[in-house]
Design an enzyme around this catalytic site. Structure first.
Site, PDB file in Angstrom:
ATOM      1  CE  LYS A 270      -8.836   1.590  14.522  1.00 33.32           C
ATOM      2  NZ  LYS A 270      -8.286   0.796  13.405  1.00 33.32           N
ATOM      3  CE  LYS A 282      -6.455   3.314   6.308  1.00 37.18           C
ATOM      4  NZ  LYS A 282      -6.144   1.888   6.148  1.00 37.18           N
ATOM      5  CG  ASP A 293     -10.390   3.011  11.691  1.00 37.90           C
ATOM      6  OD1 ASP A 293     -10.802   1.846  11.768  1.00 37.90           O
ATOM      7  OD2 ASP A 293      -9.187   3.319  11.742  1.00 37.90           O
ATOM      8  CG  ASP A 352      -3.030   2.318   7.474  1.00 35.49           C
ATOM      9  OD1 ASP A 352      -3.862   2.850   8.232  1.00 35.49           O
ATOM     10  OD2 ASP A 352      -3.315   1.845   6.357  1.00 35.49           O
ATOM     11  NE  ARG A 356      -1.896  -3.807  14.234  1.00 34.36           N
ATOM     12  CZ  ARG A 356      -1.690  -4.688  13.257  1.00 34.36           C
ATOM     13  NH1 ARG A 356      -0.706  -5.562  13.341  1.00 34.36           N
ATOM     14  NH2 ARG A 356      -2.484  -4.712  12.206  1.00 34.36           N
TER      15      ARG A 356
HETATM   16  N1  BES Z   1      -8.729   0.862  10.054  1.00 34.84           N
HETATM   17  C1  BES Z   1      -7.868   0.040   9.306  1.00 34.84           C
HETATM   18  C2  BES Z   1      -8.490  -1.303   8.972  1.00 34.84           C
HETATM   19  C3  BES Z   1      -9.515  -1.284   7.882  1.00 34.84           C
HETATM   20  C4  BES Z   1      -9.139  -1.216   6.569  1.00 34.84           C
HETATM   21  C5  BES Z   1     -10.837  -1.415   8.205  1.00 34.84           C
HETATM   22  C6  BES Z   1     -10.103  -1.233   5.579  1.00 34.84           C
HETATM   23  C7  BES Z   1     -11.799  -1.451   7.216  1.00 34.84           C
HETATM   24  C8  BES Z   1     -11.429  -1.345   5.902  1.00 34.84           C
HETATM   25  C9  BES Z   1      -6.595  -0.233  10.102  1.00 34.84           C
HETATM   26  O1  BES Z   1      -6.179   0.787  10.917  1.00 34.84           O
HETATM   27  C10 BES Z   1      -5.523  -0.476   9.113  1.00 34.84           C
HETATM   28  O2  BES Z   1      -5.207   0.422   8.382  1.00 34.84           O
HETATM   29  N2  BES Z   1      -4.980  -1.677   9.091  1.00 34.84           N
HETATM   30  C11 BES Z   1      -3.972  -2.036   8.181  1.00 34.84           C
HETATM   31  C12 BES Z   1      -2.969  -2.881   8.885  1.00 34.84           C
HETATM   32  C13 BES Z   1      -1.723  -3.127   8.098  1.00 34.84           C
HETATM   33  C14 BES Z   1      -0.947  -1.858   7.921  1.00 34.84           C
HETATM   34  C15 BES Z   1      -0.905  -4.161   8.809  1.00 34.84           C
HETATM   35  C16 BES Z   1      -4.617  -2.803   7.040  1.00 34.84           C
HETATM   36  O3  BES Z   1      -5.523  -3.584   7.268  1.00 34.84           O
HETATM   37  O4  BES Z   1      -4.232  -2.568   5.893  1.00 34.84           O
HETATM   38 ZN    ZN Z   2      -7.630   2.071  11.554  1.00 32.42          ZN
HETATM   39 MN    MN Z   3      -4.958   2.178   9.849  1.00 36.96          MN
END
Ligand code: BES
Ligand code: ZN
Ligand code: MN
Length: 503
Positions: A270, A282, A293, A352, A356
């Site tokens: 990724k 965010k 990321d 966010d 995926r």
């Molecule tokens: N890159 C983030 C995941 C992440 C968050 C990695 C904090 C490290 C620290 C990912 O793209 C993301 O934002 N995921 C969301 C998914 C949710 C919206 C279902 C998350 O984990 O909040």
């Molecule tokens: Zn992300």
């Molecule tokens: Mn995200």
């Protein structure tokens, strides 16, 4: 910094510093005992006087020990001998290197590898020492104006071996360790770069550098926005459509197996160079950390270096899925429905959950390689941090053998993963009233539902997903990339090449 194997008797050494262990309750290690004999009891005199009991964080630096040609001897506390294990071994190496950083030694001889670690051989001990030392020495000063070069006084590090048979395995450990350390440094360097420098196009340029370096073994294809469109990778594209920085996917093919019919191992990273969350933006606290990321891509980049340098007899395809997730007038919205490359449709309920969306199209794209194994590495979910913390990465797989192989490689090199279940019940969470599925589940088990989403696109091969959200960087005072899970993946590939020398 250079590493060497030493096979010279201890009394003849004329180095600046010798490092030996002392166990708790004043018990010298084999090498400490030898030095004591040569110095006619000088070392034990210090130990017995209570200067050093041998507890784990103790140390004692002695200068000009009688009858010893070397200038200094560093005694390192190793804790109870009966409790000495892998973790302790790492700790004593870190402790000694932290002391050495504050001395003017340019050349040291380690005797800590004479300490017995259960079930571990000299290859393992030297590999671990190299890795621990290099990561203690790493810092990221590229963008600090005052500091131009790493200021490391320590130039030569020797590891002493007592058996002739250990010279070769020690030297192989150094060769492997040095190459793997380089890969880790390269990955850390790009992951630590700010998101205004490390953009998707920067990742593509880095891949081009890789090809210039290993032109005989590597072929590169860079897929830009136009081609992503032609391929129908609409889920990938919709993530980047709010950003001025265009997406680039680098496909790096390493051919190390002359039998070209041999199936490939595909590694997908990724590569979101900044994840603002998009329209589902965010909160601003710690948002800067979303430059990490792209850590999955950094890892794949590092691994492609390692594989090429080690000339592994495998065919490996590494993919850096570069993209930036930003809000904007053209950004995708919650509620949008996209048709993925596979033909399945996805309702984007949260912009966010972009990782995926990118990965699902790449997972479809790689079918063309007819791979034996596909592993994606992604900072995919905050939920994975809630579930597993920062010590182990999350592992998900549709194949038990592959999951076991990855798990064991992680155990060997202390870059651990823990497998989470992908039961059918979890899939119900991804239903959408309007598309084949939605891109998010309800709030619980977020790391698992993310993996379930990906698994819809991985039916044609053995697949594993490693969620590195909790392990790929550190926050706070020690903020910085960890390079994980490069150690795990390089061990996995060494094992696949029949080069497991740990046993
Ligand atoms: N890159 C983030 C995941 C992440 C968050 C990695 C904090 C490290 C620290 C990912 O793209 C993301 O934002 N995921 C969301 C998914 C949710 C919206 C279902 C998350 O984990 O909040
Ligand atoms: Zn992300
Ligand atoms: Mn995200």
């Amino acid at each position: 910094m250079k590493f060497h194997i030493n096979y010279i008797s201890i009394e003849k050494l004329k180095n600046e510093c010798l490092i030996v262990g002392v166990f708790e309750n004043k018990k010298p290690s084999f090498s400490a005992q030898k030095l004591d004999e040569i110095s006619q009891g000088y070392i034990n005199k210090f130990i017995m006087s209570g200067e050093l009991d041998g507890k784990i964080n103790q140390s004692l630096l002695l200068y000009h020990v009688p009858y010893i040609f070397s200038e200094r001897i560093l005694l390192i506390g190793c804790g109870k001998e009966s409790e000495f294990d892998e973790r302790r071994y790492r700790t004593v190496i870190i402790n000694s290197i932290n002391i050495l950083k504050n001395t003017s030694s340019t050349e040291v001889v380690f005797f800590l590898n004479d300490l017995c670690v259960k079930n571990k051989n000299m290859y393992w001990k030297i590999r671990v020492a190299l890795e621990v030392i290099d990561s203690a020495m790493y810092n990221f000063n590229l963008l600090k104006s005052g500091i131009k070069k790493e200021n490391i006084l320590l130039h030569n590090i020797f590891f002493n071996v007592y058996k002739k048979s250990e010279i070769i395995s020690g030297e192989v450990a150094i060769k492997h360790g040095v190459i793997i350390n380089q890969g880790i440094r390269l990955a850390k360097d790009i992951a630590n770069l700010p998101p205004n420098i490390c953009t998707p196009s920067y990742l593509a340029v880095k891949s081009q550098n890789l090809v210039q370096k290993y032109s005989k073994k590597i072929i590169l294809k860079i897929i830009d926005e136009k081609e992503l469109k032609i391929l129908g990778m609409n889920a990938y594209l919709c993530v980047s459509q709010g950003s001025k920085n265009k997406p680039y996917m680098s496909v790096i093919k390493y051919n190390g197996n002359y039998d070209t019919t041999k199936k490939s191992i595909v590694l997908i990273g990724k590569g979101v160079t900044f994840d603002s969350g998009g329209i589902s933006i965010k909160p601003s606290r710690l948002m800067d950390e979303m430059k990490y990321d792209m850590s999955g891509s950094a890892v794949v980049y590092g691994i492609m270096h390692i594989v090429s340098q080690l000339k592994l007899p495998l065919n490996v395809v590494g993919i850096l899925a570069g993209c930036e997730n930003m809000p904007g007038g053209n950004a995708c919205r919650p509620g949008d429905i996209v048709t993925t490359m596979s033909g399945k449709t996805v309702e984007i309920l949260d912009t966010d959950a972009e990782g995926r969306l990118i990965l699902c199209d790449v997972l479809t794209y790689v079918e063309k390689f007819n791979p034996s194994i596909v592993i994606d590495i992604a900072t995919l979910t905050g939920a994975c941090i809630v579930a597993l913390g920062h010590y182990v990465s999350g592992l998900f797989s549709n194949d038990d053998t592959l999951a076991n192989d990855i798990y064991h490689a992680g155990e060997e090199v202390n870059d651990k993963v823990w497998r989470l279940p992908m039961l059918l019940e979890y899939y119900d969470d991804l239903v959408s009233n309007f598309a084949d599925f939605s891109n998010v589940g309800s709030r619980s088990a977020g790391a698992i539902t993310a993996a379930c989403f990906l698994s819809h696109f991985t039916k044609k091969y053995h697949w594993a997903h490693i969620d590195i959200a909790g392990t790929s960087w550190k926050s706070g005072k020690e903020k910085g990339s960890t390079g994980r899970p490069i150690l795990l993946l390089s061990q996995f590939l060494l094992n696949k090449s029949g080069l497991n020398l740990n046993n």
